[in-house]
Scaffold this active site. Structure first.
Site, PDB file in Angstrom:
ATOM      1  N   THR A 168       7.214 -12.815  25.106  1.00 12.16           N
ATOM      2  CA  THR A 168       7.213 -14.148  24.509  1.00 12.16           C
ATOM      3  C   THR A 168       7.319 -14.186  23.148  1.00 12.16           C
ATOM      4  O   THR A 168       7.083 -13.261  22.393  1.00 12.16           O
ATOM      5  CB  THR A 168       6.114 -14.944  25.234  1.00 12.16           C
ATOM      6  OG1 THR A 168       4.931 -14.416  24.519  1.00 12.16           O
ATOM      7  CG2 THR A 168       5.881 -14.899  26.493  1.00 12.16           C
ATOM      8  N   ALA A 198       2.546 -10.636  23.144  1.00 11.03           N
ATOM      9  CA  ALA A 198       2.169 -12.013  22.212  1.00 11.03           C
ATOM     10  C   ALA A 198       2.228 -11.807  20.816  1.00 11.03           C
ATOM     11  O   ALA A 198       1.748 -10.919  20.387  1.00 11.03           O
ATOM     12  CB  ALA A 198       0.769 -12.288  22.689  1.00 11.03           C
ATOM     13  N   VAL A 245       0.543  -6.639  21.171  1.00  7.64           N
ATOM     14  CA  VAL A 245       0.842  -7.386  19.883  1.00  7.64           C
ATOM     15  C   VAL A 245       2.076  -7.407  19.455  1.00  7.64           C
ATOM     16  O   VAL A 245       2.397  -6.449  19.127  1.00  7.64           O
ATOM     17  CB  VAL A 245      -0.414  -7.292  19.060  1.00  7.64           C
ATOM     18  CG1 VAL A 245      -0.328  -8.157  17.529  1.00  7.64           C
ATOM     19  CG2 VAL A 245      -1.843  -7.238  19.263  1.00  7.64           C
ATOM     20  N   LYS A 246       2.703  -8.401  19.247  1.00  6.65           N
ATOM     21  CA  LYS A 246       4.119  -8.411  18.857  1.00  6.65           C
ATOM     22  C   LYS A 246       4.246  -8.620  17.171  1.00  6.65           C
ATOM     23  O   LYS A 246       3.619  -9.733  16.989  1.00  6.65           O
ATOM     24  CB  LYS A 246       5.080  -9.517  19.595  1.00  6.65           C
ATOM     25  CG  LYS A 246       6.319  -9.179  19.482  1.00  6.65           C
ATOM     26  CD  LYS A 246       7.168 -10.276  20.640  1.00  6.65           C
ATOM     27  CE  LYS A 246       8.554 -10.232  20.723  1.00  6.65           C
ATOM     28  NZ  LYS A 246       8.903 -11.181  21.596  1.00  6.65           N
ATOM     29  N   ILE A 247       4.763  -7.812  16.534  1.00  7.48           N
ATOM     30  CA  ILE A 247       4.703  -7.736  15.204  1.00  7.48           C
ATOM     31  C   ILE A 247       6.157  -7.638  14.519  1.00  7.48           C
ATOM     32  O   ILE A 247       6.984  -6.779  14.968  1.00  7.48           O
ATOM     33  CB  ILE A 247       3.970  -6.559  14.524  1.00  7.48           C
ATOM     34  CG1 ILE A 247       2.707  -6.345  15.010  1.00  7.48           C
ATOM     35  CG2 ILE A 247       3.889  -6.351  13.032  1.00  7.48           C
ATOM     36  CD1 ILE A 247       1.565  -7.359  14.446  1.00  7.48           C
TER      37      ILE A 247
END
Length: 218
Positions: free
Chosen positions: A27, A60, A86-88
């Site tokens: 997402t 996310a 965790v999307k970085i």
């Protein structure tokens, strides 16, 4: 190859899960906004709802662009559920954050990757996933699939454990071609997954079988 669905739409996620082939969800803020989900608390609750539907990883995304902000947001997201990744973003501060999270045992997805150099840095920092955006490269007359192929070669050369997550997948041939060249994961809309089911010869064959079966029953 793992199949992720790229959406925040719970109905689409449930439908993909019902197929029995879904491995995870990706997402981003744009997808959340598309579903009318606003406000930090509502977004966090929505991530939890997604995790209740699927069994695999759920990416996310942080919205901060500084190291301290990404760390704070990422730790908050990681505490939501064990499935959260965790999307970085692929920026200098993002690489620092990926290294920080890798040392803490928190999974990360390095997003907005458009070059082999960026993918190499992400792997060196310890990213769990790297997300080359093949559809967006195609949009600017650049071969997105070639990038996947080149990243695969680099990762194989050095046995990097980072998984190649082909993102911005637009259609079924993107899915098939990514599988051919060794992408570990693809993420795309429900239509790209369901499109793999369809073939006109299958439809015609089934129609003929049903017609013949009906005539035999008379």
């Amino acid at each position: 190859m793992k199949f992720f669905i790229d959406t925040a739409n719970l109905d689409h996620i449930q439908e993909a899960q019902a197929l029995g082939v879904l491995d995870g969800v990706t997402t981003n803020p744009s997808l959340m906004a598309k579903e009318g989900i606003t406000g930090r608390d509502n977004i966090l609750k929505h991530y939890q709802k997604i995790c209740e539907i699927v069994d695999g990883d759920v990416s996310a995304e942080v919205i901060s662009t500084d190291f301290e902000g990404m760390v704070k947001e990422g730790e908050e997201l990681a505490k939501l559920h064990p499935q959260i990744v965790v999307k970085i973003p692929m920026i200098k501060e993002g690489i620092k954050a990926i290294k920080y999270f890798a040392d803490k045992g928190i999974k990360t997805n390095c997003t907005l990757v458009f070059s082999c150099g960026q993918a190499l840095l992400a792997a060196k920092a310890g990213a769990t996933y790297v997300s080359p955006f093949i559809g967006r490269l195609d949009d600017v007359s650049t071969d997105g699939l070639l990038l996947i192929n080149e990243i695969r070669e680099i990762y194989n050369n050095f046995n990097f454990e980072t998984e190649i997550l082909a993102a911005s997948v637009r259609h079924t041939m993107h899915v098939v071609n990514c599988a051919k060249i060794g992408a570990d994961v693809m993420t795309g809309p429900l239509s790209a997954i369901e499109g793999l089911v369809k073939h006109p010869l299958t439809d015609n064959g089934l129609k003929k079988f049903l017609e013949d079966a009906k005539s035999l029953a008379v």
